[in-house]
Scaffold this active site. Structure first.
Site, PDB file in Angstrom:
ATOM      1  N   GLY A   1      -3.606   6.539  -1.032  1.00 50.94           N
ATOM      2  CA  GLY A   1      -4.847   6.250  -1.722  1.00 50.94           C
ATOM      3  C   GLY A   1      -5.862   5.697  -0.739  1.00 50.94           C
TER       4      GLY A   1
ATOM      5  CD  GLN B   1      -8.647   1.462   2.285  1.00 45.09           C
ATOM      6  OE1 GLN B   1      -8.414   2.043   1.237  1.00 45.09           O
ATOM      7  NE2 GLN B   1      -7.746   1.357   3.261  1.00 45.09           N
TER       8      GLN B   1
ATOM      9  CB  CYS C   1      -3.385  -1.073   4.133  1.00 51.01           C
ATOM     10  SG  CYS C   1      -5.123  -0.948   3.674  1.00 51.01           S
ATOM     11  CG  LEU C   2      -4.889   5.012   5.208  1.00 50.17           C
ATOM     12  CD1 LEU C   2      -5.813   6.035   4.562  1.00 50.17           C
ATOM     13  CD2 LEU C   2      -4.016   5.667   6.264  1.00 50.17           C
TER      14      LEU C   2
ATOM     15  CG  HIS D   1      -2.692  -1.136  -1.759  1.00 50.38           C
ATOM     16  ND1 HIS D   1      -1.897  -1.693  -0.785  1.00 50.38           N
ATOM     17  CD2 HIS D   1      -3.752  -0.578  -1.109  1.00 50.38           C
ATOM     18  CE1 HIS D   1      -2.459  -1.476   0.408  1.00 50.38           C
ATOM     19  NE2 HIS D   1      -3.581  -0.809   0.230  1.00 50.38           N
ATOM     20  CD  GLU D   2      -5.650   2.639  -2.552  1.00 52.00           C
ATOM     21  OE1 GLU D   2      -6.737   2.314  -2.048  1.00 52.00           O
ATOM     22  OE2 GLU D   2      -4.645   2.911  -1.882  1.00 52.00           O
TER      23      GLU D   2
ATOM     24  CG  HIS E   1      -8.619  -1.763  -0.499  1.00 51.65           C
ATOM     25  ND1 HIS E   1      -8.634  -2.461   0.687  1.00 51.65           N
ATOM     26  CD2 HIS E   1      -7.510  -0.981  -0.445  1.00 51.65           C
ATOM     27  CE1 HIS E   1      -7.587  -2.108   1.432  1.00 51.65           C
ATOM     28  NE2 HIS E   1      -6.882  -1.209   0.765  1.00 51.65           N
TER      29      HIS E   1
HETATM   30 NI    NI Z   1      -5.206  -0.256   1.533  1.00 55.32          NI
END
Ligand code: NI
Length: 186
Positions: A49, A54, A94-95, A136-137, A140
């Protein structure tokens, strides 16, 4: 469509509370392009995701996969409500925090209310790993990164995690960590 640069931990955009998207702005070329670019970016980086902050866009948009068979979903202005006190512990990545994994406890079941990319409202009831990805998403969008919630003693570089982990972590509920793999980056 473009592959966007992913903000890494330490960039202030990851710590801002993202702005809601006005419903009338959803059909706009700008918003639709952002969604397309986020979908291309998350695919390029093989993420589970991606949230708009991000990619340096401080608006309440996430793309995520809840089931690999189903592909990516687009959620705009999502609102999550935990439905249980039961906690699920999974290993998250996480990216925006490349190369790291950490164990995070989250409610195992959530209700989601959001708009799709056509601006249509929908609701979902998620349990298990999809509930984790959703939380998680959506974190953000509030400037929260998973490392804020991870047990600091669990944090591991990916190479060491692959070599020595995954370790069973405390508070594991019902052995419900269903994948047992190394998880995806979100
Ligand atoms: Ni993340």
């Amino acid at each position: 469509m473009s592959i966007l640069r992913v903000a890494r931990l330490g960039h202030p955009v990851l710590r801002q509370v993202a702005a809601p998207v006005p419903p009338e702005a959803i059909p706009s070329p700008e918003l639709q392009r952002l969604v397309d670019d986020m979908l291309e970016t998350v695919e390029e980086y093989d993420g589970a995701g991606l949230a708009a902050p991000q990619v340096h866009a401080s608006v309440r948009v996430v793309v995520l996969t809840l089931d690999p068979e189903d592909g990516m979903q687009v959620w705009i202005n999502p609102v999550l409500t935990p439905l249980t006190d039961q906690q699920l512990v999974t290993w998250e990545g996480c990216l925006s925090v490349p190369g790291l994994r950490g164990a995070v406890a989250r409610p195992a079941e959530v209700h989601v209310r959001a708009l799709d990319r056509q601006g249509q409202p929908f609701e979902l009831h998620l349990r298990g790993f999809p509930a984790v990805v959703a939380q998680h998403e959506c974190d953000h969008l509030d400037g929260v990164v998973y490392v804020d919630r991870a047990d600091p003693r669990s944090l591991s570089f990916l190479e060491e995690y692959r070599r020595h982990g995954p370790w069973p972590w405390t508070d594991e509920v019902d052995g419900e960590d269903e994948d047992g793999d190394e998880g995806g980056e979100e």
